[in-house]
Write a protein that holds these residues in place. Sequence first.
Motif, PDB file in Angstrom:
ATOM      1  N   GLU A   1      17.256  49.089  31.754  1.00 16.62           N
ATOM      2  CA  GLU A   1      18.108  48.773  30.422  1.00 16.62           C
ATOM      3  C   GLU A   1      16.698  47.565  30.188  1.00 16.62           C
ATOM      4  O   GLU A   1      16.520  47.019  29.389  1.00 16.62           O
ATOM      5  N   SER A   2      17.017  46.820  31.050  1.00 17.78           N
ATOM      6  CA  SER A   2      16.180  45.226  31.406  1.00 17.78           C
ATOM      7  C   SER A   2      14.916  45.321  30.510  1.00 17.78           C
ATOM      8  O   SER A   2      14.444  44.275  29.994  1.00 17.78           O
TER       9      SER A   2
ATOM     10  N   THR B   1      14.596  46.727  26.873  1.00 21.85           N
ATOM     11  CA  THR B   1      15.551  46.008  25.648  1.00 21.85           C
ATOM     12  C   THR B   1      14.612  43.779  26.297  1.00 21.85           C
ATOM     13  O   THR B   1      15.289  43.282  24.915  1.00 21.85           O
ATOM     14  N   GLY B   2      14.464  43.722  27.727  1.00 20.86           N
ATOM     15  CA  GLY B   2      13.922  42.298  27.171  1.00 20.86           C
ATOM     16  C   GLY B   2      14.854  41.369  27.596  1.00 20.86           C
ATOM     17  O   GLY B   2      14.869  40.270  27.565  1.00 20.86           O
ATOM     18  N   ARG B   3      16.393  42.424  28.236  1.00 21.99           N
ATOM     19  CA  ARG B   3      17.037  40.773  28.336  1.00 21.99           C
ATOM     20  C   ARG B   3      17.070  40.960  29.933  1.00 21.99           C
ATOM     21  O   ARG B   3      16.628  41.361  30.305  1.00 21.99           O
ATOM     22  N   THR B   4      17.206  39.613  29.529  1.00 18.80           N
ATOM     23  CA  THR B   4      17.158  38.918  31.346  1.00 18.80           C
ATOM     24  C   THR B   4      18.666  38.426  31.864  1.00 18.80           C
ATOM     25  O   THR B   4      20.122  38.212  31.006  1.00 18.80           O
ATOM     26  N   SER B   5      19.034  39.867  32.824  1.00 22.14           N
ATOM     27  CA  SER B   5      20.038  39.233  33.603  1.00 22.14           C
ATOM     28  C   SER B   5      19.332  38.976  35.223  1.00 22.14           C
ATOM     29  O   SER B   5      18.458  40.011  35.374  1.00 22.14           O
TER      30      SER B   5
ATOM     31  N   ALA C   1      21.619  48.795  21.827  1.00 24.80           N
ATOM     32  CA  ALA C   1      20.557  47.663  22.407  1.00 24.80           C
ATOM     33  C   ALA C   1      19.606  47.491  21.502  1.00 24.80           C
ATOM     34  O   ALA C   1      18.803  46.987  21.852  1.00 24.80           O
TER      35      ALA C   1
ATOM     36  N   ARG D   1      24.234  53.100  26.625  1.00 32.02           N
ATOM     37  CA  ARG D   1      23.728  51.230  26.768  1.00 32.02           C
ATOM     38  C   ARG D   1      22.425  51.180  25.809  1.00 32.02           C
ATOM     39  O   ARG D   1      22.839  50.002  25.314  1.00 32.02           O
TER      40      ARG D   1
END
Length: 319
Positions: A157-158, A161-165, A62, A58
């Motif tokens: 992971e968040s 990667t800076g992914r907002t979830s 990313a 994952r």
Amino acid sequence: MNSELYLSDLESKPEHLAALADELRTGDPFRELPERIDRVLFLGMGSSRYAAGVAALRLRTAGVNAHAEYASAAAGLPNAEGTLVIPISATGTSRETLDATARYAGGPAYLAALTNQPGSPLAEAADLVVDMRAGEERGGVACRTFQHTLALLLALESRLTGRTSDLPALLDRAAKASADLLDRRDEWLPLAMELLDGPDGVYTIAPAERLSSAEQSALMFREGPRRPADACESGDWSHVDVYLTKTLDYRALLFPGSRYDAQAMDWVRQRGSTVITVGPEVRDATAAIRYAGDDDPDVALLTETLVAELVAAYWWSGQ
């Protein structure tokens, strides 16, 4: 190891996962990681490595340079600045993981240990300790800790990667999905136990993105009831496991979601093999076990191994 206590551990999965969701609402367990991270190295054995393999894939997807290695490997990535090393061990005492961790202790790599025992030797060697918060697994089998490892690696992971979830909301959905499987086990479990109870073991199949589900499921059949079991990636199945359908009474759990599911099922249909899908129905499968939220791949990642775990628990207790 104790079959009755193992079943009790499984039955408390929803409660513990919901509690972890509440913990994550109060803060990020990886907030103290250094700013510079050039590469990520996961180290572990067994269930820990299964979860790490999915997490590494994952992260690479990313754009993060991430690798998951057997802790038992004689050598790994160099101990260099900018390297984040994440050794994973529920007990914090796995010999291979401790040995591999020792190569990085004292820097310049940064050690962030993921363990269910914050006072363990692994924790003592780390720069940062992330508590799995899975509670004591009295049955002696890694089940809740596997689920919590996956959940916390999603938190990592968040962070990277800076992914907002909304991870806590995802964990709540997975807790409800687990509760749904447990509450309705009388509807699906007897048939699953019957269909998978063959003379040649059990086989588990999952897409690369959720390969940990197949690996963990096969391990549960081996560890508890001590039955032959092996895992395979869905696309790779047509290259390495298809041959078994020719000569064995082939019985498998399929975790759907690969573009290559239909390719595998063509052979299953031709050779009359037995396949149960866990999640959305697939053409020519013998049966399907559905559960709340099974159309969400992340819910599936956190939930679907419970099917094999429960089959294993009841087989084990019946011996």
